[in-house]
Structure formats: C-alpha cells, structure tokens
Design a protein around this motif. Structure first.
Motif, PDB file in Angstrom:
ATOM      1  N   UNK A 260     -53.076  21.803  87.382  1.00  0.00           N
ATOM      2  CA  UNK A 260     -53.149  21.099  86.272  1.00  0.00           C
ATOM      3  C   UNK A 260     -53.004  19.653  87.314  1.00  0.00           C
ATOM      4  N   UNK A 261     -53.228  18.502  86.289  1.00  0.00           N
ATOM      5  CA  UNK A 261     -53.376  17.171  86.788  1.00  0.00           C
ATOM      6  C   UNK A 261     -51.858  16.746  86.940  1.00  0.00           C
ATOM      7  N   UNK A 262     -51.745  15.801  87.847  1.00  0.00           N
ATOM      8  CA  UNK A 262     -50.257  15.295  88.066  1.00  0.00           C
ATOM      9  C   UNK A 262     -49.751  14.255  86.975  1.00  0.00           C
ATOM     10  N   UNK A 263     -48.688  14.225  86.837  1.00  0.00           N
ATOM     11  CA  UNK A 263     -47.988  13.214  85.726  1.00  0.00           C
ATOM     12  C   UNK A 263     -48.569  11.706  86.115  1.00  0.00           C
ATOM     13  N   UNK A 264     -48.408  10.779  85.088  1.00  0.00           N
ATOM     14  CA  UNK A 264     -48.962   9.568  85.536  1.00  0.00           C
ATOM     15  C   UNK A 264     -48.113   8.947  86.816  1.00  0.00           C
ATOM     16  N   UNK A 265     -48.657   8.155  87.161  1.00  0.00           N
ATOM     17  CA  UNK A 265     -48.091   7.784  88.841  1.00  0.00           C
ATOM     18  C   UNK A 265     -46.715   7.145  88.589  1.00  0.00           C
ATOM     19  N   UNK A 266     -46.529   6.051  87.460  1.00  0.00           N
ATOM     20  CA  UNK A 266     -45.100   5.381  87.339  1.00  0.00           C
ATOM     21  C   UNK A 266     -45.049   4.960  86.322  1.00  0.00           C
ATOM     22  N   UNK A 267     -43.997   3.934  85.881  1.00  0.00           N
ATOM     23  CA  UNK A 267     -43.405   3.898  84.632  1.00  0.00           C
ATOM     24  C   UNK A 267     -44.372   3.009  83.753  1.00  0.00           C
ATOM     25  N   UNK A 268     -45.140   2.146  84.480  1.00  0.00           N
ATOM     26  CA  UNK A 268     -46.110   1.212  83.681  1.00  0.00           C
ATOM     27  C   UNK A 268     -47.191   2.169  82.997  1.00  0.00           C
ATOM     28  N   UNK A 269     -47.649   3.282  83.617  1.00  0.00           N
ATOM     29  CA  UNK A 269     -48.377   4.275  82.794  1.00  0.00           C
ATOM     30  C   UNK A 269     -47.656   5.102  81.958  1.00  0.00           C
ATOM     31  N   UNK A 270     -46.644   5.851  82.337  1.00  0.00           N
ATOM     32  CA  UNK A 270     -46.075   6.809  81.789  1.00  0.00           C
ATOM     33  C   UNK A 270     -45.353   6.356  80.582  1.00  0.00           C
ATOM     34  N   UNK A 271     -44.554   5.001  80.457  1.00  0.00           N
ATOM     35  CA  UNK A 271     -44.177   4.419  79.171  1.00  0.00           C
ATOM     36  C   UNK A 271     -44.854   3.648  78.697  1.00  0.00           C
ATOM     37  N   UNK A 272     -46.128   3.491  78.904  1.00  0.00           N
ATOM     38  CA  UNK A 272     -46.974   2.450  78.388  1.00  0.00           C
ATOM     39  C   UNK A 272     -46.551   2.130  76.684  1.00  0.00           C
ATOM     40  N   UNK A 273     -46.839   3.385  76.084  1.00  0.00           N
ATOM     41  CA  UNK A 273     -46.790   3.023  74.482  1.00  0.00           C
ATOM     42  C   UNK A 273     -45.399   2.668  74.033  1.00  0.00           C
ATOM     43  N   UNK A 274     -44.326   3.213  75.061  1.00  0.00           N
ATOM     44  CA  UNK A 274     -42.922   2.649  74.437  1.00  0.00           C
ATOM     45  C   UNK A 274     -42.601   1.325  74.711  1.00  0.00           C
ATOM     46  N   UNK A 275     -43.297   0.469  75.595  1.00  0.00           N
ATOM     47  CA  UNK A 275     -43.108  -0.735  75.710  1.00  0.00           C
ATOM     48  C   UNK A 275     -43.622  -1.474  74.847  1.00  0.00           C
ATOM     49  N   UNK A 276     -44.632  -1.103  74.054  1.00  0.00           N
ATOM     50  CA  UNK A 276     -45.129  -1.745  72.949  1.00  0.00           C
ATOM     51  C   UNK A 276     -44.337  -1.540  71.642  1.00  0.00           C
ATOM     52  N   UNK A 277     -43.932  -0.066  71.467  1.00  0.00           N
ATOM     53  CA  UNK A 277     -43.048   0.396  70.482  1.00  0.00           C
ATOM     54  C   UNK A 277     -41.828  -0.472  70.466  1.00  0.00           C
ATOM     55  N   UNK A 278     -41.174  -0.751  71.682  1.00  0.00           N
ATOM     56  CA  UNK A 278     -39.863  -1.273  71.695  1.00  0.00           C
ATOM     57  C   UNK A 278     -39.945  -2.896  71.158  1.00  0.00           C
TER      58      UNK A 278
END
Ligand code: NAD
Length: 324
Positions: A260-278
């Motif tokens: 299966x594909x790996x998780x996103x590489x780091x926080x800027x990708x993984x949590x991108x949506x949450x940075x907008x929502x906050x």
C-alpha cells in the motif's frame, strides 16, 4: 466581518499560514514580519505592527522562545493572537501571556492543529458520545520521517522533542478523553545522528488522566516510510482507531506481498487541511464563537511536555501539580 491579519515569522509554518489566509473567509493578510528579508516579508521588526490600525490580529509563527513576549505585546496593543505551539518555553512566561490576553480582552488561540484533523475529531466524537464506553487506554504513535535540521536544533536543550513533538500528543490525550492529565512519566534516548550530541530523538511517554485513563505516546524523529500518525482510544465498550492517511487507497499485490502507498511524508502534507480549519476556527472566534484551543490549553500542554522532559531527565514520575 473581515479581519486584517499580520503574520509574524515567515519560516515553514508562518509562510503556510500566510498562504492559507487566502482560503479562509473573514481573514485577510495585511502584513508579514520577519527580520530576514524574503518573499512576502513587508516588515523587519514585528514591533512596528503594534500601532498599525489596519491590523486587527496576528498569527505568531516565530521561534517558540519569542511567543510569550509577543503575545504580551500584541495583547497590550489590543490585537487578537493566534499563537503557534508552544505558547511559551517556560510556565512563568506562559502565565504572563495568559494574564496579558485576559487583561487585553483579546482572543488567544494556540496552534494545536491536530484537534482539527477529521480523523482525530471523529475519535473524540466517538468517545464523547459514549460509543467506546469508559476510556481505558489511549495509544498514540507520532513518528517524524527525519530529525529537525542541525540549525533548528542549535542551542536547544535535550528535551526539545517533548516540547516540539510530544506536546501535540499530550494535547490530543486531553482532546480525545475530555480530561486533564495529572501525571506523566517518560524515557528518552539519543539514537539518531541529529548533529546535536545528547539530543533526545526517541521517547516513550505515559500519561494518567484525572479519572485514571492510561495513555502511551511513542515518538521518534526517524520513520523510514513517512510520517506515522496513529491514535487509538480503547474503552469498556469498544475501540476508536484513527489509522494513517494514505496518498490513495490502492493495494498492489505481487510475489513479494501486498503493498500500500506510504503515509504523507511530513506534517505540511498530512495535516494540510487542519491548518486551514484551525484558522477558520480562529476567524469564528474573532466573531464571538468560543475559542477552540485556548491559552489555558496551550499552557497545560506545555506543562505536560515539561513534566515529560523532567521525568526523562530524573527517571521518575512527575505530577503536573508539582510544576505549579
Ligand atoms: N503546529 C505545528 O504543527 C507546527 C509545525 C511547525 C512549527 N510549529 C511552530 O511554529 C514556530 C516556528 O516554527 P518553524 O518550523 O516555522 O520555524 P522556522 O525556523 O522555519 O521559522 C521561524 C521564522 O521566524 C523568523 N524570526 C526569527 N526571529 C524573529 C523575530 N524576532 N520576529 C519575527 N520573526 C522572527 C525566522 O527568520 C524564521 O523565518 C515554532 O514555535 C514551532 O514550534 C508548529
């Protein structure tokens, strides 16, 4: 209502917040302050923003050691503050920041963005609605793909991982259980080549909540397959599990196994949506909604992280009320 916002500190996270403002209704970018000239930077000294009548609020993406002093100054000038985590680097400074925010009557929100991640929010909802019963165990895995740069670690203490990384997870323990943490214990090791001798890069932390729920958090600054971010709340009636996000949902099977594909590489990708929502949540708070992550939440996460660092340094269990 539209609020004019200045970003202080145009590094990794400050640039992201400045760019995200374009996607947040009710917030407009008014200025960017950083002593280093760079794209988008309009002011070298953040103090110039204090008297600016066209700036209602600031987002602090400056180095952590400056946060408390800047919160105090902006609160004194009547500007609302979104402060990146940690709110301060010591509890006395955090208390000064909280007191200044109260005295100034400003909105103060702290950047524990993971509370806005849809997976963790769903876990909290499952717990809060009683679906898992009484929470018994919280398990959090949060592993970075690589250590911070030697320049970032320069001058930082061996406990950096607890304040930078573990504090997010300690905040999540409070978020998903809805309870405060009363006691913390931790072990830390320096196992990687961080360029900073003795710097703890791998840590296991346990926390006990006020009702006795036990939490374990494992952190390391090395994960060969990407940013590993998982959370589980195990309760008397069931378990709520948040697995890693993936680039896509494909599975490739061949003679060597199922891939299966790996998780996103780091926080800027993984949590991108949450940075907008906050920031959407900050905009709502400026219009009178309750603040989602308060200065008090920021202070508590810092206290828990400091308790973890003290525990690791002194090989003992630390109660949060010891720290004042
Ligand atoms: N919420 C998260 O997931 C998250 C992620 C990364 C960083 N952070 C936090 O954000 C803060 C910044 O981290 P970063 O990774 O962007 O660091 P960084 O080093 O990339 O950026 C910091 C910026 O602040 C600038 N700066 C230095 N002194 C300043 C001053 N007096 N006034 C204004 N700007 C100044 C630097 O020139 C730099 O551009 C830290 O507190 C960190 O803990 C939070």
């Amino acid at each position: 209502m539209t609020h004019r916002v200045a970003v202080v500190g145009a590094g990794r996270i400050g640039r992201l917040h400045a760019a995200n403002l374009a996607h947040v209704a009710g917030l407009d970018l008014g200025a960017v302050a950083d002593p280093e000239p760079g794209e988008g930077v309009t002011v070298a000294d953040w103090r110039e923003l204090l008297d600016r009548t066209d700036v209602d609020a600031v987002i602090l993406g400056s180095p952590s050691a400056l946060h408390a002093e800047q919160v105090v100054a902006f609160a004194g000038a009547g500007k609302h503050v979104f402060c990146e985590k940690p709110i301060a680097t010591d509890l006395a400074s955090a208390d000064r920041a909280l007191a200044a925010a109260d005295a100034g009557g400003i909105v103060l929100q702290v950047g524990y963005n993971r509370r806005f991640d849809r997976n963790y929010a769903a876990v909290r909802e499952a717990v809060a609605s009683g679906r898992v019963g009484r929470p018994l165990i919280v398990r959090i895995t949060a592993r970075d793909p690589e250590p911070p740069s030697p320049a970032y670690l320069e001058g930082r203490g061996p406990e950096t991982i607890f304040v930078d990384t573990t504090s997010h997870d300690l905040d999540l323990v409070r978020f998903v259980t809805g309870e405060d943490i009363v006691e913390v214990s931790a072990r830390g090791s320096a196992l990687l080549d961080t360029g900073a001798p003795g710097m703890v890069d791998t840590a296991v932390t346990t926390a006990v909540t006020e009702s006795g729920t036990l939490a374990t958090i494992d952190n390391t600054w090395r994960s060969a397959y990407g940013y590993d971010q998982r959370l589980e709340v195990h309760g008397t009636d069931g378990t709520a599990l948040a697995a890693n996000e993936r680039r896509d949902t494909t599975t490739l099977a061949d003679g060597s196994g199922f891939h299966i594909p790996p998780p996103p590489y780091f926080f800027l990708d993984r949590y991108a949506e949450s940075f907008v929502t906050e920031l959407e949540s900050f905009a709502a708070a400026l219009d009178g909604a309750p603040v989602a992550v308060t200065g008090r939440d920021g202070r508590t996460a810092l206290a828990a992280a400091q308790a973890a660092a003290l525990s690791a340094a002194e090989s003992r269990i630390v109660r949060l009320d010891e720290l004042g």
